[in-house]
Design an enzyme around this catalytic site. Structure first.
Site, PDB file in Angstrom:
ATOM      1  CG  MET A 177      -2.696 130.469  19.288  1.00 37.99           C
ATOM      2  SD  MET A 177      -3.089 130.698  21.258  1.00 37.99           S
ATOM      3  CE  MET A 177      -4.952 131.472  20.565  1.00 37.99           C
ATOM      4  CE  LYS A 203     -11.558 136.189  13.858  1.00 37.75           C
ATOM      5  NZ  LYS A 203     -11.031 134.818  14.747  1.00 37.75           N
ATOM      6  NE  ARG A 211     -11.540 131.662  21.322  1.00 35.12           N
ATOM      7  CZ  ARG A 211      -9.938 131.915  21.315  1.00 35.12           C
ATOM      8  NH1 ARG A 211     -10.275 133.167  20.525  1.00 35.12           N
ATOM      9  NH2 ARG A 211      -9.026 132.330  22.217  1.00 35.12           N
ATOM     10  CG  HIS A 240      -9.133 128.236  10.410  1.00 40.25           C
ATOM     11  ND1 HIS A 240      -9.373 129.221   9.805  1.00 40.25           N
ATOM     12  CD2 HIS A 240      -9.119 128.177  12.111  1.00 40.25           C
ATOM     13  CE1 HIS A 240      -7.994 130.435  10.386  1.00 40.25           C
ATOM     14  NE2 HIS A 240      -8.699 129.970  11.400  1.00 40.25           N
ATOM     15  CD  GLN A 267      -3.084 138.328  17.293  1.00 41.14           C
ATOM     16  OE1 GLN A 267      -3.635 137.512  17.687  1.00 41.14           O
ATOM     17  NE2 GLN A 267      -3.133 137.724  15.866  1.00 41.14           N
ATOM     18  N   GLY A 282      -7.922 129.831   6.588  1.00 43.85           N
ATOM     19  CA  GLY A 282      -7.412 131.093   7.272  1.00 43.85           C
ATOM     20  C   GLY A 282      -5.670 131.300   7.372  1.00 43.85           C
ATOM     21  CG  HIS A 283      -4.616 129.090  10.941  1.00 42.96           C
ATOM     22  ND1 HIS A 283      -5.681 128.306  11.388  1.00 42.96           N
ATOM     23  CD2 HIS A 283      -3.906 129.787  11.929  1.00 42.96           C
ATOM     24  CE1 HIS A 283      -5.501 129.033  13.047  1.00 42.96           C
ATOM     25  NE2 HIS A 283      -5.059 129.638  12.477  1.00 42.96           N
TER      26      HIS A 283
HETATM   27  O1  PAF Z   1      -3.679 135.091  16.285  1.00 42.78           O
HETATM   28  C1  PAF Z   1      -2.909 134.015  17.382  1.00 42.78           C
HETATM   29  O2  PAF Z   1      -3.160 132.708  16.786  1.00 42.78           O
HETATM   30  C2  PAF Z   1      -2.443 134.348  18.488  1.00 42.78           C
HETATM   31  O3  PAF Z   1      -2.877 135.648  19.398  1.00 42.78           O
HETATM   32  C3  PAF Z   1      -0.431 134.362  18.104  1.00 42.78           C
HETATM   33  C4  PAF Z   1      -0.468 135.459  17.052  1.00 42.78           C
HETATM   34  C5  PAF Z   1       0.243 133.376  17.710  1.00 42.78           C
HETATM   35  C6  PAF Z   1      -0.240 134.951  19.534  1.00 42.78           C
HETATM   36  O4  PAF Z   1      -0.291 133.767  20.314  1.00 42.78           O
END
Ligand code: PAF
Length: 273
Positions: free
Chosen positions: A24, A142, A180, A28, A146, A30-31
């Protein structure tokens, strides 16, 4: 790196494997770790950036979620992504009559505290898989619940994508990286690492044979004393996310998880047992 805004411009017939990082934005480290790994382990690295309205509840932070496409694009390029797919809402939701609902693993924790959240996540992730058609998709540990929800979705719907869960990337003081975290005031940022410290303390106590309920209780009360509003602090078994009642099994089959608010910022984290 190519930025793609429309489904029609997505690359088709790429030779070799496609590693995919759905995001989204508000990148940072982590991404970036996920992006580097996706590229290192595949011929092509594709990142999607879409702030998915369906996974935010009423009163959550959809409106103020940080959005900065130019900064994100520069970071994704630096991490080796070949394509950044930033679709429009209409591309992702040409119609909105179908939701992917994963039962069971969504019953508790984030599922209970954020009604509808996981249907929003599972729906958008399946849509993004159908649009991008990756071979492998990368998610951060993290968001542990999910990860389990997406695993169930993939297994339950025979989705031909391999999932990789990458360890949580942390700040030097232990705070799990999160988009966040930028909401935190200086005072709350200083408190936030206590979340991880309490998880470690509970995990050590449980690993060394301590009582699960008392480890949970002392983690929760230490956080509450420091001013956190704790939504849950629990040891769970994986992959079902059921409360852990017994000693943990082999490493990685259970975890301690937490969600708590510090000020107005809601943080989640977990450590494996
Ligand atoms: O972890 C996230 O950033 C979101 O939940 C994802 C997996 C991109 C789905 O919108």
């Amino acid at each position: 790196m190519k930025i793609i805004h429309s489904v029609a411009d997505l690359p088709r017939n790429l030779t070799g494997s496609v590693g995919f990082v759905p995001t989204m934005g508000a990148f940072h480290e982590g991404h970036l770790a996920l992006m580097r790994r996706a590229k290192a382990e595949n011929n092509h690295g594709v990142v999607s950036l879409f702030v998915n309205p369906k996974q935010f509840g009423a009163g959550e932070d959809f409106g103020r979620y940080p959005r900065d496409l130019d900064a994100d694009a520069a970071m994704a390029e630096g991490a080796g992504a070949d394509f950044l797919f930033a679709p429009t809402r209409d591309d992702v939701y040409p119609t909105d009559f179908v939701d992917v609902v994963v039962r069971g693993v969504t019953d508790r924790w984030e599922g209970a505290h954020r009604p509808g959240h996981f249907a929003g996540v599972a729906t958008v992730v399946l849509k993004l898989f159908n649009l991008v058609r990756p071979d492998v998709a990368y998610f951060g540990q993290k968001d542990l619940q999910q990860c389990q929800v997406i695993r169930q979705m993939v297994d339950g719907l025979n989705v031909p994508v391999r999932l990789v869960i990458h360890p949580t990337v942390r700040e030097a003081d232990g705070l799990a990286m999160s988009s966040r975290n930028r909401y935190l005031s200086e005072e709350h940022r200083a408190k936030a690492p206590l979340l991880y410290a309490c998880l470690i303390e509970a995990a050590n106590a449980i690993r060394s044979g301590g009582n699960v309920a008392s480890a949970e209780e002392s983690g929760r009360s230490r956080l509450e004393q420091a001013g956190f509003l704790v939504e849950y602090f629990a040891a769970v078994s994986l992959p079902g996310m059921d409360p852990l009642t017994d000693l943990p099994g082999p490493e990685g089959t259970s975890a301690v998880i937490v969600a708590a608010k510090v000020g107005t910022t809601r943080l989640i984290d977990n450590v494996s047992l």
